[in-house]
Write an enzyme that holds these catalytic residues in place. Structure first.
Site, PDB file in Angstrom:
ATOM      1  N   GLY A   1      78.215  70.187   0.755  1.00 52.80           N
ATOM      2  CA  GLY A   1      78.591  69.594   2.213  1.00 52.80           C
ATOM      3  C   GLY A   1      79.168  70.586   3.563  1.00 52.80           C
ATOM      4  O   GLY A   1      79.214  71.727   3.070  1.00 52.80           O
TER       5      GLY A   1
ATOM      6  N   THR B   1      76.277  62.850   1.881  1.00 55.50           N
ATOM      7  CA  THR B   1      76.676  63.273   2.628  1.00 55.50           C
ATOM      8  C   THR B   1      76.346  64.541   3.077  1.00 55.50           C
ATOM      9  O   THR B   1      75.661  65.437   3.612  1.00 55.50           O
ATOM     10  CB  THR B   1      77.540  62.890   3.216  1.00 55.50           C
TER      11      THR B   1
ATOM     12  N   GLY C   1      90.927  66.161 -15.389  1.00 55.19           N
ATOM     13  CA  GLY C   1      90.552  66.059 -16.742  1.00 55.19           C
ATOM     14  C   GLY C   1      89.649  67.257 -17.249  1.00 55.19           C
ATOM     15  O   GLY C   1      89.915  68.480 -18.537  1.00 55.19           O
TER      16      GLY C   1
ATOM     17  N   ALA D   1      91.014  68.654  -2.135  1.00 59.84           N
ATOM     18  CA  ALA D   1      90.973  68.733  -0.592  1.00 59.84           C
ATOM     19  C   ALA D   1      92.114  67.215  -0.392  1.00 59.84           C
ATOM     20  O   ALA D   1      91.208  65.957  -0.858  1.00 59.84           O
ATOM     21  CB  ALA D   1      89.948  68.964  -0.153  1.00 59.84           C
TER      22      ALA D   1
ATOM     23  N   TYR E   1      90.170  55.801   2.831  1.00 53.66           N
ATOM     24  CA  TYR E   1      90.003  56.773   2.741  1.00 53.66           C
ATOM     25  C   TYR E   1      91.331  57.550   2.431  1.00 53.66           C
ATOM     26  O   TYR E   1      91.789  57.893   1.643  1.00 53.66           O
ATOM     27  CB  TYR E   1      89.314  57.569   3.834  1.00 53.66           C
TER      28      TYR E   1
ATOM     29  N   TYR F   1      99.494  65.066 -13.551  1.00 52.40           N
ATOM     30  CA  TYR F   1      98.457  65.913 -14.225  1.00 52.40           C
ATOM     31  C   TYR F   1      99.358  67.361 -14.441  1.00 52.40           C
ATOM     32  O   TYR F   1      99.667  67.882 -16.075  1.00 52.40           O
ATOM     33  CB  TYR F   1      96.892  66.386 -13.900  1.00 52.40           C
TER      34      TYR F   1
ATOM     35  N   THR G   1      88.644  70.067  11.095  1.00 55.88           N
ATOM     36  CA  THR G   1      88.189  70.852  11.190  1.00 55.88           C
ATOM     37  C   THR G   1      87.454  71.427  12.133  1.00 55.88           C
ATOM     38  O   THR G   1      86.461  69.415  11.112  1.00 55.88           O
ATOM     39  CB  THR G   1      87.743  71.701   9.549  1.00 55.88           C
TER      40      THR G   1
HETATM   41  P1  NAD Z   1      81.330  66.328   4.016  1.00 52.98           P
HETATM   42  O1  NAD Z   1      80.659  64.723   4.030  1.00 52.98           O
HETATM   43  O2  NAD Z   1      80.531  67.504   4.162  1.00 52.98           O
HETATM   44  O3  NAD Z   1      81.099  66.761   2.357  1.00 52.98           O
HETATM   45  C1  NAD Z   1      81.597  66.104   1.488  1.00 52.98           C
HETATM   46  C2  NAD Z   1      80.489  66.348   0.070  1.00 52.98           C
HETATM   47  O4  NAD Z   1      81.197  66.231  -1.242  1.00 52.98           O
HETATM   48  C3  NAD Z   1      79.010  65.908  -0.268  1.00 52.98           C
HETATM   49  O5  NAD Z   1      78.790  67.426   0.485  1.00 52.98           O
HETATM   50  C4  NAD Z   1      79.169  64.917  -0.704  1.00 52.98           C
HETATM   51  O6  NAD Z   1      77.651  64.691  -1.614  1.00 52.98           O
HETATM   52  C5  NAD Z   1      79.403  64.944  -1.708  1.00 52.98           C
HETATM   53  N1  NAD Z   1      79.947  63.821  -2.437  1.00 52.98           N
HETATM   54  C6  NAD Z   1      80.905  62.499  -2.348  1.00 52.98           C
HETATM   55  N2  NAD Z   1      81.033  61.937  -2.872  1.00 52.98           N
HETATM   56  C7  NAD Z   1      80.509  62.877  -4.703  1.00 52.98           C
HETATM   57  C8  NAD Z   1      80.601  61.974  -5.599  1.00 52.98           C
HETATM   58  N3  NAD Z   1      80.912  61.388  -5.874  1.00 52.98           N
HETATM   59  N4  NAD Z   1      80.184  63.647  -6.640  1.00 52.98           N
HETATM   60  C9  NAD Z   1      79.802  64.114  -5.983  1.00 52.98           C
HETATM   61  N5  NAD Z   1      79.569  64.526  -4.414  1.00 52.98           N
HETATM   62  C10 NAD Z   1      80.045  63.534  -4.039  1.00 52.98           C
HETATM   63  O7  NAD Z   1      82.761  66.483   4.652  1.00 52.98           O
HETATM   64  P2  NAD Z   1      83.486  67.409   4.970  1.00 52.98           P
HETATM   65  O8  NAD Z   1      83.987  67.910   6.102  1.00 52.98           O
HETATM   66  O9  NAD Z   1      83.229  68.884   3.885  1.00 52.98           O
HETATM   67  O10 NAD Z   1      85.166  67.276   3.693  1.00 52.98           O
HETATM   68  C11 NAD Z   1      85.035  67.948   2.306  1.00 52.98           C
HETATM   69  C12 NAD Z   1      86.364  68.089   1.821  1.00 52.98           C
HETATM   70  O11 NAD Z   1      87.056  68.170   2.512  1.00 52.98           O
HETATM   71  C13 NAD Z   1      86.714  65.910   1.022  1.00 52.98           C
HETATM   72  O12 NAD Z   1      87.149  65.620   0.208  1.00 52.98           O
HETATM   73  C14 NAD Z   1      87.229  65.648   2.831  1.00 52.98           C
HETATM   74  O13 NAD Z   1      88.231  64.628   2.519  1.00 52.98           O
HETATM   75  C15 NAD Z   1      87.970  66.807   3.283  1.00 52.98           C
HETATM   76  N6  NAD Z   1      88.428  67.106   4.297  1.00 52.98           N
HETATM   77  C16 NAD Z   1      87.974  67.811   5.625  1.00 52.98           C
HETATM   78  C17 NAD Z   1      87.897  67.487   6.532  1.00 52.98           C
HETATM   79  C18 NAD Z   1      87.522  67.640   7.875  1.00 52.98           C
HETATM   80  O14 NAD Z   1      87.439  68.245   9.213  1.00 52.98           O
HETATM   81  N7  NAD Z   1      86.372  68.074   7.338  1.00 52.98           N
HETATM   82  C19 NAD Z   1      89.949  67.342   6.974  1.00 52.98           C
HETATM   83  C20 NAD Z   1      90.418  66.533   5.860  1.00 52.98           C
HETATM   84  C21 NAD Z   1      90.041  65.865   4.567  1.00 52.98           C
END
Ligand code: NAD
Ligand code: UDP
Length: 321
Positions: free
Chosen positions: A13, A38, A105, A117, A148, A162, A178
């Site tokens: 991602g 995604t 785990g 995250a 969410y 844990y 971000t």
């Molecule tokens: P993104 O959608 O680009 O990346 C998320 C990734 O997780 C994707 O590659 C998707 O394919 C993968 N994914 C989703 N469900 C999955 C599953 N069940 N098994 C394996 N892979 C799975 O989003 P991002 O912006 O890169 O966010 C990444 C993390 O950072 C997330 O946990 C998000 O909650 C957290 N976060 C992001 C922001 C931001 O501003 N970008 C802010 C706060 C928190």
């Protein structure tokens, strides 16, 4: 010294791909587990040339099994934009709950440090401003965003359980908004949406009167904060975000100016439970990790806009050909 090894869930991602890249530069071998819901292999296609990198298509809500030693587990898998998690509400709840259980785990089995995250959404529509880590938040569990926010709050609780009950070496980062290269232009978040619209000469869609605020950091600062937290013994949660707070109307106008576009602003309906303000208190990150953001808003937007210009074929560019 053998090379340390990290497992990054969601590594294909936006944030995960930058994290994988930085870990490779730091000398880690990286195994990325991603279901590509995604994310995209194109985000990490260049990484095999940077260091020992492997992408495995896997849904971490299924059983997670990794052969060999692991030193760090970074759980970043989750839909993250409102469009994505409203389209995949059950998947979002599952990856925050069952996915966090499985990755904890894995960390327990491998005696690895675990980094979750989490998100500023844990504070919901905050009634304390700016938000310190000690604030418990103001979240509507039954509203559309609850899938969410509550998934991440559950993930934080599971991580602490844990740590306390199983002795796993855990850390929680609360990430504030971000932006940067590899965001999807259609993921619905404010920055990529405004950039795409400004480049195409379309109206910039500002929700409500645009007076709601966000504090937006550049991806390199976020990755630096995550690496510092991973390298520390801190449990967190630790806010990582840029305290420079702007209204969404201001953000839209700034993006339009930086793109050099004549797009008008169009006000659209405000989404349900859209937080009114958001700004991190980063006292803890400053004092315990020596971290603070180094890229200012306009500078960061310049870089993100440059990437979108290169990767998007805009109607204007088509006309110019
Ligand atoms: P993104 O959608 O680009 O990346 C998320 C990734 O997780 C994707 O590659 C998707 O394919 C993968 N994914 C989703 N469900 C999955 C599953 N069940 N098994 C394996 N892979 C799975 O989003 P991002 O912006 O890169 O966010 C990444 C993390 O950072 C997330 O946990 C998000 O909650 C957290 N976060 C992001 C922001 C931001 O501003 N970008 C802010 C706060 C928190
Ligand atoms: N927003 C907007 N126009 C858009 C997309 C988002 O005005 O086309 C607003 C949204 O309502 C919110 C802010 O921008 O007030 C930030 O939205 P984003 O989805 O980027 O982040 P989050 O709400 O998750 O912090």
């Amino acid at each position: 010294m053998p090379r340390p090894r990290a497992v990054v869930t969601g590594g294909a991602g936006f944030l995960g791909s930058h994290l994988c890249e930085r870990l490779l530069h730091e000398g880690y071998g990286v195994l990325c587990l991603d279901d590509l819901s995604t994310g995209s292999p194109s985000n990490v296609a260049h990484l095999a040339e940077v260091g020992p990198f492997r992408l495995v298509r896997a849904d971490v809500t299924d059983f997670v099994h990794v052969v060999g030693d692991v030193d760090a587990v970074l759980h970043f898998a989750s839909p993250a934009s409102p469009i994505d998690y409203l389209r995949m509400p059950i998947e979002t709840l599952k990856v925050g709950s069952i996915g966090t259980l499985h990755t904890l785990g894995l960390a327990k089995e491998k005696k690895a440090r675990f980094l979750l995250a989490s998100t500023s959404e844990a504070y919901g529509d905050p009634q304390v401003h700016p938000q310190p880590e000690s604030y418990w938040g103001h979240v509507n569990p039954v509203g559309p965003r609850g899938v969410y926010d509550e998934a991440k709050r559950f993930a934080e609780a599971m991580t602490m359980a844990y740590r306390r009950a199983k002795g796993v070496d855990t850390a929680i980062v609360r990430i504030f908004n971000t932006h940067g290269p590899r965001m999807r232009p259609d993921d619905g978040r404010a920055v990529p949406t405004f950039i795409r619209q400004a480049l195409a000469g379309e109206p910039l869609t500002v929700a409500g009167d645009g007076s709601q605020t966000r504090s937006i950091q550049y991806v390199d600062d976020l990755v630096e904060g995550c690496l510092r937290l991973l390298g520390s013994t801190l449990a967190g949660p630790v806010n990582i975000g840029n305290p420079h707070e702007v209204s969404i109307e201001h953000l839209a106008r700034l993006v339009r100016d930086l793109v050099g576009s004549a797009s008008p602003i169009r006000h659209i309906a405000r989404p349900e439970d859209d937080p009114t303000v958001r700004r991190p208190d980063i006292t803890l990150a400053r004092s315990s990790l020596g971290w603070e953001p180094t890229v200012d808003l306009a500078d960061g937007l310049h870089r993100t806009i440059a990437w979108f210009r290169d990767s998007l074929v805009t109607p204007a560019a088509q006309q110019a050909v």
